[in-house]
Design a protein around this motif. Structure first.
Motif, mmCIF file in Angstrom:
data_model
loop_
_atom_site.group_PDB
_atom_site.id
_atom_site.type_symbol
_atom_site.label_atom_id
_atom_site.label_comp_id
_atom_site.label_asym_id
_atom_site.label_seq_id
_atom_site.Cartn_x
_atom_site.Cartn_y
_atom_site.Cartn_z
ATOM 1 N N LEU A 33 0.776 -1.355 0.044
ATOM 2 C CA LEU A 33 0.107 0.095 -0.080
ATOM 3 C C LEU A 33 0.815 1.373 0.016
ATOM 4 O O LEU A 33 0.571 2.339 -0.367
ATOM 5 N N TRP A 229 -11.884 5.040 3.148
ATOM 6 C CA TRP A 229 -12.614 5.395 2.055
ATOM 7 C C TRP A 229 -12.927 6.927 2.343
ATOM 8 O O TRP A 229 -13.007 7.681 1.487
ATOM 9 N N CYS A 234 -8.778 4.611 -0.067
ATOM 10 C CA CYS A 234 -9.272 3.474 -0.667
ATOM 11 C C CYS A 234 -10.679 3.846 -1.669
ATOM 12 O O CYS A 234 -11.268 4.573 -1.123
ATOM 13 N N TYR A 238 -12.901 -1.506 -1.516
ATOM 14 C CA TYR A 238 -12.589 -1.800 -0.107
ATOM 15 C C TYR A 238 -13.860 -1.357 0.797
ATOM 16 O O TYR A 238 -14.414 -2.047 1.903
ATOM 17 N N LEU A 283 -8.180 -4.245 1.435
ATOM 18 C CA LEU A 283 -7.199 -3.215 1.340
ATOM 19 C C LEU A 283 -6.224 -3.264 0.050
ATOM 20 O O LEU A 283 -6.035 -2.440 -0.741
ATOM 21 N N ASP A 286 -8.298 -3.547 -3.517
ATOM 22 C CA ASP A 286 -8.520 -2.144 -3.725
ATOM 23 C C ASP A 286 -7.427 -1.259 -4.322
ATOM 24 O O ASP A 286 -7.611 -0.506 -5.486
ATOM 25 N N HIS A 287 -6.531 -1.412 -3.606
ATOM 26 C CA HIS A 287 -5.108 -0.676 -3.943
ATOM 27 C C HIS A 287 -4.708 -0.734 -5.454
ATOM 28 O O HIS A 287 -4.143 0.256 -6.025
ATOM 29 N N THR A 292 -7.853 3.858 -8.174
ATOM 30 C CA THR A 292 -7.599 4.024 -6.550
ATOM 31 C C THR A 292 -6.674 4.866 -6.078
ATOM 32 O O THR A 292 -5.689 5.166 -6.753
#
Length: 305
Positions: A33, A229, A234, A238, A283, A286-287, A292
């Motif tokens: 991340l 979020w 994110c 996520y 997480l 989604d990254h 994103t």
């Protein structure tokens, strides 16, 4: 199994392999991340080894400091020091070697900041929590949870050489997750902790009080997991995963107020482990989805050294 293999297995048990695996997993997610592209995979592997060594060292020190009470607790009577298969000296030397190797790996091949933060986490769990807080206050796991919440910060620092605001958000999630996770286990093992005079929350204030606080922290956790979020860290993938997982945790926490049987607290405990692992999977996935957001430069602190 030969005698040598048996001893290796006992030393491996000192490292609390399942707990340490989750720690390293959260650290690795922090590494991925930390950058919009793939991180340097050599750094990922080397940093993971260093963090594993430190976590294993802390676990072994925990065995040494808790050997007396481990002999009296049903859950821990099988541990190598409790059974006498390994001596305190062997375990302590093993822990020191692992810790020294960890610092060597992190300082030479990762960066000094990661080494410093990892060492602080090791001391926080092995000494501050195990030797002091655990026996001093029913809020032991709340305060001591800071050490266990560090892995994503360690991972992030390993890649970027700084502590970013997003890394601290991941820290906050694990920090809030730790009390309901551990209190569920403490409810089930209340008699064990009472027998050895460890002031866990259900021992000092009772099971009903602890069940209520599991719910309170689970509600807080649900809200905190929305922050990635809300802050733009994110995306919707996520968010959907966090909401579904959070509602599942809330359902378990509400049901724990009037559980169907004595084993239900362990079901909550087991769900909490799956919850954290899957939250970090969301997480991570989604990254790398299109659109994103990426970390904003300048929100972190410069590396040490």
């Amino acid at each position: 199994m030969t005698l040598a293999q048996a001893h290796l297995a006992e030393f491996f048990e000192l490292t609390k392999p399942r707990v340490v695996a989750l720690i390293v997993f959260c650290a690795v997610v922090g590494m991925f991340l930390a950058t919009p592209e793939l991180p340097n995979l050599v750094t990922v592997v080397v940093a993971s080894i260093g963090i594993w060594l430190a976590s294993a060292s802390a676990a072994a020190i925990n065995h040494v400091l808790d050997a007396r009470i481990d002999r009296k607790m049903v859950r821990t009577q099988h541990r190598p020091l409790a059974t006498g298969v390994l001596t305190h000296r062997q375990a302590l030397v093993f822990a020191i070697v692992l810790g020294a190797l960890s610092m060597l790996v992190l300082v030479l091949w990762v960066n000094v900041l990661t080494a410093v933060l990892t060492f602080a986490s090791l001391i926080g769990y092995a000494i501050v929590y195990t030797a002091w807080l655990k026996r001093a206050t029913p809020q032991n796991i709340v305060i001591g949870g800071a050490a266990g919440a560090a892995p994503p910060v360690l991972g992030w620092a390993a890649i970027t050489g700084e502590v970013h605001a997003h890394a601290l958000l991941l820290f906050l999630i694990i920090f809030i997750w730790t009390p309901p996770h551990f209190w569920a286990l403490a409810i089930y093992r209340r008699a064990d902790y009472e027998a050895v005079d460890i002031p866990m929350l259900p021992v000092v204030y009772g099971v009903e009080y602890t069940r209520q606080h599991v719910l309170y922290y689970t509600v807080l956790l649900f809200l905190v997991t929305l922050l990635p979020w809300l802050t733009g860290m994110c995306g919707l993938f996520y968010l959907g995963g966090a909401v579904v997982l959070g509602l599942g945790f809330l359902w378990h926490a509400v049901r724990l107020l009037n559980p169907p049987d004595e084993l239900y607290a362990m079901k909550v405990f087991n769900y909490s482990v799956v919850y954290l692992m899957m939250l970090f999977v969301f997480l991570l996935v989604d990254h790398y989805l299109p659109g994103t957001p990426v970390p904003v430069a300048g929100l972190g602190w410069e590396r040490v050294g």
